[in-house]
Write an enzyme that holds these catalytic residues in place. Sequence first.
Site, PDB file in Angstrom:
ATOM      1  N   ARG A  82      10.671 -12.553 -16.602  1.00 40.68           N
ATOM      2  CA  ARG A  82       9.393 -12.503 -16.938  1.00 40.68           C
ATOM      3  C   ARG A  82       9.118 -13.930 -17.691  1.00 40.68           C
ATOM      4  O   ARG A  82       9.467 -14.176 -18.635  1.00 40.68           O
ATOM      5  CB  ARG A  82       8.939 -11.412 -17.680  1.00 40.68           C
ATOM      6  CG  ARG A  82       7.457 -11.422 -17.919  1.00 40.68           C
ATOM      7  CD  ARG A  82       6.908 -10.241 -18.447  1.00 40.68           C
ATOM      8  NE  ARG A  82       5.542 -10.314 -18.497  1.00 40.68           N
ATOM      9  CZ  ARG A  82       4.656  -9.294 -18.987  1.00 40.68           C
ATOM     10  NH1 ARG A  82       5.465  -8.043 -19.359  1.00 40.68           N
ATOM     11  NH2 ARG A  82       3.342  -9.421 -19.113  1.00 40.68           N
ATOM     12  N   ARG A  91       3.482 -10.634 -12.804  1.00 40.87           N
ATOM     13  CA  ARG A  91       4.763 -10.463 -13.542  1.00 40.87           C
ATOM     14  C   ARG A  91       6.088  -9.890 -12.599  1.00 40.87           C
ATOM     15  O   ARG A  91       5.794  -8.967 -11.917  1.00 40.87           O
ATOM     16  CB  ARG A  91       4.893  -9.694 -14.876  1.00 40.87           C
ATOM     17  CG  ARG A  91       4.116  -8.256 -14.652  1.00 40.87           C
ATOM     18  CD  ARG A  91       3.439  -7.968 -15.823  1.00 40.87           C
ATOM     19  NE  ARG A  91       2.033  -8.367 -15.532  1.00 40.87           N
ATOM     20  CZ  ARG A  91       0.920  -7.643 -15.934  1.00 40.87           C
ATOM     21  NH1 ARG A  91       1.066  -6.693 -16.753  1.00 40.87           N
ATOM     22  NH2 ARG A  91      -0.305  -7.942 -15.728  1.00 40.87           N
ATOM     23  N   ASP A  94       6.984  -5.814 -16.222  1.00 43.17           N
ATOM     24  CA  ASP A  94       6.383  -5.510 -17.209  1.00 43.17           C
ATOM     25  C   ASP A  94       6.867  -3.928 -17.840  1.00 43.17           C
ATOM     26  O   ASP A  94       6.967  -3.081 -17.142  1.00 43.17           O
ATOM     27  CB  ASP A  94       4.993  -5.341 -16.932  1.00 43.17           C
ATOM     28  CG  ASP A  94       4.301  -5.238 -17.911  1.00 43.17           C
ATOM     29  OD1 ASP A  94       4.503  -5.723 -19.274  1.00 43.17           O
ATOM     30  OD2 ASP A  94       3.019  -4.423 -17.928  1.00 43.17           O
ATOM     31  N   ASP A  96       6.161  -1.131 -20.909  1.00 41.89           N
ATOM     32  CA  ASP A  96       5.391  -1.061 -22.090  1.00 41.89           C
ATOM     33  C   ASP A  96       5.736   0.485 -22.737  1.00 41.89           C
ATOM     34  O   ASP A  96       5.794   1.356 -22.054  1.00 41.89           O
ATOM     35  CB  ASP A  96       3.854  -1.006 -21.686  1.00 41.89           C
ATOM     36  CG  ASP A  96       3.400  -2.340 -21.277  1.00 41.89           C
ATOM     37  OD1 ASP A  96       3.703  -3.452 -22.048  1.00 41.89           O
ATOM     38  OD2 ASP A  96       2.665  -2.260 -20.257  1.00 41.89           O
TER      39      ASP A  96
END
Length: 155
Positions: A82, A91, A94, A96
């Site tokens: 990334r 990307r 990702d 989170d």
Amino acid sequence: MNRVYVAFGSNIGDKNKNIKKAIEMMNARGLNVIKISQIYKTEPYGYTNQPEFLNGVLEALTDLDAMDVLYTLLNIEKDLGRVREFKWGPRIIDLDILFFNDDVIDEKDLKVPHPDMQNREFVLKPLCEIAPNFMHPVLKKSVKDMLLELELKNK
């Protein structure tokens, strides 16, 4: 054991392979993945001039604290290639943190619960699939109720 919910997404390269590899790396690095939602095709959020995403959410148990989980996820993103060129850009992967137990964390590098999750159907829909009754510790609403509210708002 800490319970963590992680949103994942990819819109570059072999998206399914990127997600599968990221999950394998989480398992190898101290996050014991116990549930994974379906993977959804979604339109980009924020910056829309880019390929569609594959998104989902997983639940994991870990002995790591929240900051260690953050650093683990950032390292996985980096190891998978990334590059952060601009906010909401394309990307490879990702990752989170959405929830960490029912903790509220407000650090410079880490905000938990994820501060914009209630506005993101691509997060709430898969999260509702695996944890519909989980209560947002700040908004005091279940994931299912947040998704219903967002769907009504977007009609």
